[in-house]
Design an enzyme around this catalytic site. Sequence first.
Site, mmCIF file in Angstrom:
data_model
loop_
_atom_site.group_PDB
_atom_site.id
_atom_site.type_symbol
_atom_site.label_atom_id
_atom_site.label_comp_id
_atom_site.label_asym_id
_atom_site.label_seq_id
_atom_site.Cartn_x
_atom_site.Cartn_y
_atom_site.Cartn_z
ATOM 1 N NE ARG A 50 12.199 -11.756 -3.982
ATOM 2 C CZ ARG A 50 12.153 -12.241 -2.753
ATOM 3 N NH1 ARG A 50 10.983 -12.606 -2.240
ATOM 4 N NH2 ARG A 50 13.245 -12.373 -2.037
ATOM 5 C CG ASP A 52 4.362 -12.829 -10.724
ATOM 6 O OD1 ASP A 52 5.009 -13.338 -9.788
ATOM 7 O OD2 ASP A 52 3.326 -12.159 -10.550
ATOM 8 C CE1 TYR A 111 6.973 -4.490 -12.702
ATOM 9 C CE2 TYR A 111 6.804 -2.931 -10.892
ATOM 10 C CZ TYR A 111 7.211 -4.159 -11.386
ATOM 11 O OH TYR A 111 7.844 -5.053 -10.562
ATOM 12 N NE ARG A 197 0.019 -10.550 -14.604
ATOM 13 C CZ ARG A 197 0.244 -11.803 -14.200
ATOM 14 N NH1 ARG A 197 1.325 -12.076 -13.453
ATOM 15 N NH2 ARG A 197 -0.556 -12.767 -14.557
#
Lengths: 244, 244
Positions: A50, A52, A111, A197
């Site tokens: 999921r 953001d 990522y 992040r």
Amino acid sequence: MKRFAIEFAYDGTNFFGYQGQPSVRTVQGELENALERIFKVRIYTQAAGRTDAGVHAVGQVAAFNCPIERLTPVDIKNALNANLPADIYIKRAWEVSKDFNPRFAAKKRIYHYYISTKNKNIFLRNYMWHFPYKLNIQKMREGAIFLEGEHDFSSFQKGDDKKNPIRTIFKVRILEPKNGVILIRVEGISYLRRMVRNIVGTLIKVGLEHWSPEKVKEVLEARSREKAAGTAPPHGLYLYKVLF
Amino acid sequence: MKRFAIEFAYDGTNFFGYQGQPSVRTVQGELENALERIFKVRIYTQAAGRTDAGVHAVGQVAAFNCPIERLTPVDIKNALNANLPADIYIKRAWEVSKDFNPRFAAKKRIYHYYISTKNKNIFLRNYMWHFPYKLNIQKMREGAIFLEGEHDFSSFQKGDDKKNPIRTIFKVRILEPKNGVILIRVEGISYLRRMVRNIVGTLIKVGLEHWSPEKVKEVLEARSREKAAGTAPPHGLYLYKVLF
């Protein structure tokens, strides 16, 4: 009933994140709207991750049951691409077993986080973090090593999360694919919310030489979100690849 | 009263073109809104070129009178960037003479047109023309040569225009900056409406080998819009540079 998996890209700029929510535009919502246009019934999808709001995907994976038996993977890909908005694109589809759930089946999630350290380029404003300061890549690499392995990543999770904070990161690589662009590539099994992040935010502190590489170890061992640096903005982040 | 010129980039995706129009979002409109926020009066701007909806700029130039005497070029740049939306960015400002009008002062205007011939990349969907077919670049180069020089470009103008169709094109270069990406660079003094996109549409026909390079000469000499190929889409086009 057949079950299909799809690998797809999306531009996260105009979505309120991946997960379906009433009354806002989400990737899951648009995907399920497209399936509803095709099949005339609401079909629930399960995804590998999921993301953001503002976060992109190059290789997100989702799975769903298909109520029409004769459809092939190519039919699924083409029907979805014909019914999806321009900011979602299905790259491939394949048949999976009845119990395939990409969330639990994923063995690795990669990522990518892009940072542009050069002059502002407005065409990249939604696709890289523009951070026009000198970063010491070698020191970032030294700091990143402390994150590899199985650790309690409490220091890097979103404050209000109550999940098990033990996660495994296989690799954190700092690359410079072209002059002035830095790519932070993180390979792990699964992640806490905002974890990538928050890792980027902390590595930036090291790159700026405000923190030593060893400070990353300290932050990790503190198991406290307050010890880590701020969260890097969403628009530099891409869910790049999910492996099963 | 001082007069300033500004060089600026914009992402044309969310604009109804450059030229100000009531009730739609235009680049000129946003620029003059920003000037109004700064100076509390409406200030009229003059630009070097009027780009159509969806067309981008890397180096558009505009000029305007500044009602506050003490402002420097850096003040102008910073004040505008603080008051403009994220899809317009002022790169530099400089003082010009009272009668400087970029439209008439421009000696050369360079346009870039990007074509992506590889797999679809949704992050480039608004920034290159995705045209996944094999193009013979050598033949495109041979065809492009016929466009160089002073010619009647009636075959390449928007149908309803009544302007003088004689224009000078210095160079048309077909480059391949990276594998699968084709850049058509056009250098000229000034252009008819849609002229660059109509040139690109015709060169594509040559690249596909549907037309011979010599057909470009035929099309040009016919002085008839119907003889040329279709118009390439706006989102591959950039006003790259204006020289004075």
